[in-house]
Design a protein around this motif. Structure first.
Motif, PDB file in Angstrom:
ATOM      1  N   UNK A 153      -8.539  -5.210  -4.558  1.00  0.00           N
ATOM      2  CA  UNK A 153      -7.130  -4.886  -4.391  1.00  0.00           C
ATOM      3  C   UNK A 153      -6.836  -3.561  -5.080  1.00  0.00           C
ATOM      4  N   UNK A 154      -6.052  -2.718  -4.455  1.00  0.00           N
ATOM      5  CA  UNK A 154      -5.714  -1.429  -5.050  1.00  0.00           C
ATOM      6  C   UNK A 154      -4.975  -1.612  -6.367  1.00  0.00           C
ATOM      7  N   UNK A 155      -5.260  -0.747  -7.330  1.00  0.00           N
ATOM      8  CA  UNK A 155      -4.677  -0.875  -8.665  1.00  0.00           C
ATOM      9  C   UNK A 155      -3.535   0.115  -8.849  1.00  0.00           C
ATOM     10  N   UNK A 156      -2.494  -0.311  -9.611  1.00  0.00           N
ATOM     11  CA  UNK A 156      -1.395   0.599  -9.910  1.00  0.00           C
ATOM     12  C   UNK A 156      -1.472   1.110 -11.345  1.00  0.00           C
ATOM     13  N   UNK A 157      -2.608   0.843 -12.004  1.00  0.00           N
ATOM     14  CA  UNK A 157      -2.786   1.368 -13.370  1.00  0.00           C
ATOM     15  C   UNK A 157      -2.851   2.883 -13.324  1.00  0.00           C
ATOM     16  N   UNK A 158      -2.630   3.509 -14.469  1.00  0.00           N
ATOM     17  CA  UNK A 158      -2.572   4.975 -14.545  1.00  0.00           C
ATOM     18  C   UNK A 158      -3.829   5.616 -13.959  1.00  0.00           C
ATOM     19  N   UNK A 159      -4.995   5.090 -14.333  1.00  0.00           N
ATOM     20  CA  UNK A 159      -6.249   5.661 -13.825  1.00  0.00           C
ATOM     21  C   UNK A 159      -6.914   4.720 -12.841  1.00  0.00           C
ATOM     22  N   UNK A 195       0.819  -1.215   0.000  1.00  0.00           N
ATOM     23  CA  UNK A 195       0.000   0.000   0.000  1.00  0.00           C
ATOM     24  C   UNK A 195       0.850   1.262   0.000  1.00  0.00           C
ATOM     25  N   UNK A 196       2.122   1.144   0.402  1.00  0.00           N
ATOM     26  CA  UNK A 196       3.004   2.320   0.349  1.00  0.00           C
ATOM     27  C   UNK A 196       3.102   2.810  -1.096  1.00  0.00           C
ATOM     28  N   UNK A 197       3.080   1.886  -2.048  1.00  0.00           N
ATOM     29  CA  UNK A 197       3.103   2.285  -3.463  1.00  0.00           C
ATOM     30  C   UNK A 197       1.778   2.946  -3.842  1.00  0.00           C
ATOM     31  N   UNK A 251      -0.679  10.350  -4.218  1.00  0.00           N
ATOM     32  CA  UNK A 251      -0.014  11.651  -4.263  1.00  0.00           C
ATOM     33  C   UNK A 251       0.244  12.078  -5.703  1.00  0.00           C
ATOM     34  N   UNK A 252       0.718  11.148  -6.515  1.00  0.00           N
ATOM     35  CA  UNK A 252       1.007  11.458  -7.927  1.00  0.00           C
ATOM     36  C   UNK A 252      -0.274  11.869  -8.648  1.00  0.00           C
ATOM     37  N   UNK A 300      -8.152   2.475  -9.489  1.00  0.00           N
ATOM     38  CA  UNK A 300      -8.721   2.748  -8.177  1.00  0.00           C
ATOM     39  C   UNK A 300      -7.730   2.259  -7.129  1.00  0.00           C
ATOM     40  N   UNK A 301      -7.188   3.213  -6.352  1.00  0.00           N
ATOM     41  CA  UNK A 301      -6.135   2.838  -5.402  1.00  0.00           C
ATOM     42  C   UNK A 301      -6.711   2.095  -4.189  1.00  0.00           C
TER      43      UNK A 301
END
Lengths: 277, 253
Positions: free
Chosen positions: A233-239, A110-112, A118-119, A241-242
């Motif tokens: 699960x949180x997604x790391x895709x550009x758009x 989740x730190x990512x 933030x990004x 859902x975290x």
């Protein structure tokens, strides 16, 4: 300790800095054009490509003093000027906010997601400038390349490195005290209710297996808390859902708030943004 | 860091970034230093050591980020500590080690657990069992009677026999289980977690293997990261936590 921690530390602290500066610029009714220029200049300096390339190289964390110097310089990368007391308070707020986000992350990965929150927010602050927006995109790509495939163990090492860096910092922050996420002794409140990490099971069940490996008996016990499954699960895709609020702009809520920090002496508001042309 | 007790001496062992330091019992004299990186290297190294255990009262075992376990011979006195071999059963970083008599349990960040056995006659250490359940890092491993107890980052505790058969699975904690301990005389197991709970379990291994929840203690607002029974029968224990300057002690009423 992990050698991949510095980019996350810098980007998240920088993100908190942008949130706080934006809030103060609005609170002091700085004209839109000037406020935008301040934030654009700071984000542009923060995400300078050559600096980012250096930052993402495997290395140990800067010392506390060294990191503070970096942010002192960053805060003065625009026409805005801060006195020492204001800069101290800004830095305290930034560090306590990120410490809270790291400590309260459901899983180390989740730190990512916090970083991506933030990004995402920084991107919205600079959307009108294609050049700066391009810098932010570049950082997003660097994050995905460097962290997208790390294992849980590697993320836990990064998280432990960050928690080590923040150890023994117990500055009380009024917005945290008000929301009851921090106690009057400076410790963050840890809830015994809420979601367990995605893929984990709420505590309270014991399963027994036979010699053939079949599940034969289930017993339950009081878990001591009130926990539920995480459904996504949180997604790391550009758009994507975290799936976490950690790392989003807590100053953008629709309620009266202060960004003052309680100090032993009489309370002082954070009177920082004095424009300097 | 760990105090390693041998029949004739105690050593204070620190597993660090880049190497291992061994001190005498009061920490005043460094007896031995083992580097994980070549001495000539100035480059930044990600190597680290993690997991410390004695073995058969004469050896010292240290885990490394490469997955290898370093085995040192420890003399009854003096500083002549010698690296005797490296056990290669893991490819992910070692997270924990535990010794009981001639068995050594090792866990790693991928979730794999290996039980090693030392054969006194041939003086060799061989793999007895591999328990390879991937998905969640193994954060702690214990050996008691014929059982292997494993704690995972997911908050699960699993109980296997030494040959790898699963007997029980407990959804024990809501967060990463950071440490465990066992009271050998009674089979009580202590687990602590970042969810702020310390929990006590009773293992039974007579006819059937069972694990039963006995007690939970919540140390409010503290993410616990270490624990130890302070009595052989498990009637008292201590815990430590992140950002906590105190060691908190509990005792059965």
């Amino acid at each position: 300790m992990s050698l991949r921690t510095l980019p996350l530390l810098f980007i998240n602290l920088g993100g908190e800095m942008v949130y706080i500066l934006d809030q103060r610029l609005k609170a002091q009714v700085i004209p839109d054009e000037k406020a935008k220029k301040v934030l654009h200049d700071i984000v542009s300096t923060m995400f300078n490509r050559r600096f980012m390339d250096e930052l993402f190289k495997p290395q140990e964390l800067y010392s506390k003093k060294g990191l503070r110097t970096v942010f002192d310089r960053l805060a003065h990368a625009s026409i805005m000027r801060l006195n020492t007391a204001s800069m101290d308070k800004l830095y305290d707020l930034m560090t306590m906010a990120f410490k809270y986000q790291v400590a309260m992350s459901l899983t180390p990965r989740d730190v990512l997601l916090v970083t991506l929150n933030h990004i995402d927010a920084i991107q919205s602050f600079v959307a009108e400038s294609p050049v700066i927006s391009g810098h932010v995109d570049n950082v997003y790509q660097l994050l995905i390349t460097n962290y997208g495939k790390l294992s849980i163990g590697e993320f836990q090492l990064i998280r432990q490195t960050l928690l080590n860096f923040f150890q023994d910092m117990h500055i009380r922050v009024s917005i945290f005290l008000k929301d009851k996420v921090q106690n009057s002794n400076g410790r963050f409140a840890i809830s015994t209710a809420g979601m367990v990490p995605y893929g984990s099971e709420p505590p309270g069940i014991i399963r027994m297996f036979s010699t053939e490996g079949e599940h034969v008996k289930t017993a339950s016990f009081p878990s001591g808390g009130n926990y539920t499954y995480s459904m996504q699960q949180g997604s790391i895709e550009l758009q994507g859902n975290r799936c976490t609020q950690l790392g989003t702009n807590m100053y953008a809520m629709n309620k009266p708030f202060e960004t003052t920090i309680s100090v032993p002496a009489p309370q002082q508001p954070m009177s920082m943004v004095r424009e300097h042309e | 860091m760990k105090y390693c007790d041998y029949p004739s001496r105690s050593l204070m062992v620190m597993a660090c970034q880049r190497g291992i330091q061994v001190y005498d019992a009061d920490g005043s004299v460094m007896l031995y230093w083992h580097s994980l990186v070549p001495p000539s290297s100035d480059e930044v190294s990600a190597s680290f050591a993690r997991g410390i255990s004695t073995f058969q009262d004469c050896m010292l075992c240290i885990g490394t980020d490469s997955g290898n376990i370093l085995i040192f011979d420890v003399p009854t006195r003096g500083a002549n500590i010698v690296l005797r071999e490296m056990l290669k059963g893991h490819t992910a970083p070692i997270s924990c080690l535990f010794n009981k008599e001639d068995l050594l349990g090792s866990g790693d960040d991928s979730g794999k657990v290996v039980v090693w056995q030392h054969d006194v006659d041939s003086n060799s250490i061989q793999v007895l069992t591999t328990i390879d359940i991937q998905g969640s890092p193994c954060s702690s491993v214990l050996l008691w009677e014929e059982l292997v107890i494993v704690a995972y980052a997911s908050g699960l505790i699993r109980v296997f026999n030494v040959l790898g058969r699963l007997h029980a699975e407990v959804a024990a904690h809501a967060r990463w289980i950071t440490a465990m301990d066992v009271a050998p005389a009674t089979g009580l197991v202590l687990s602590v977690s970042e969810d702020s709970f310390a929990k006590i379990w009773q293992l039974k291994s007579e006819d059937t293997v069972e694990i039963e929840h006995k007690a939970s203690e919540c140390v409010q607002d503290v993410q616990l990261c270490g624990c130890r029974f302070t009595s052989v029968n498990g009637s008292s224990f201590c815990v430590t936590g992140y950002d906590l300057a105190e060691v908190i002690c509990f005792a059965a009423k």
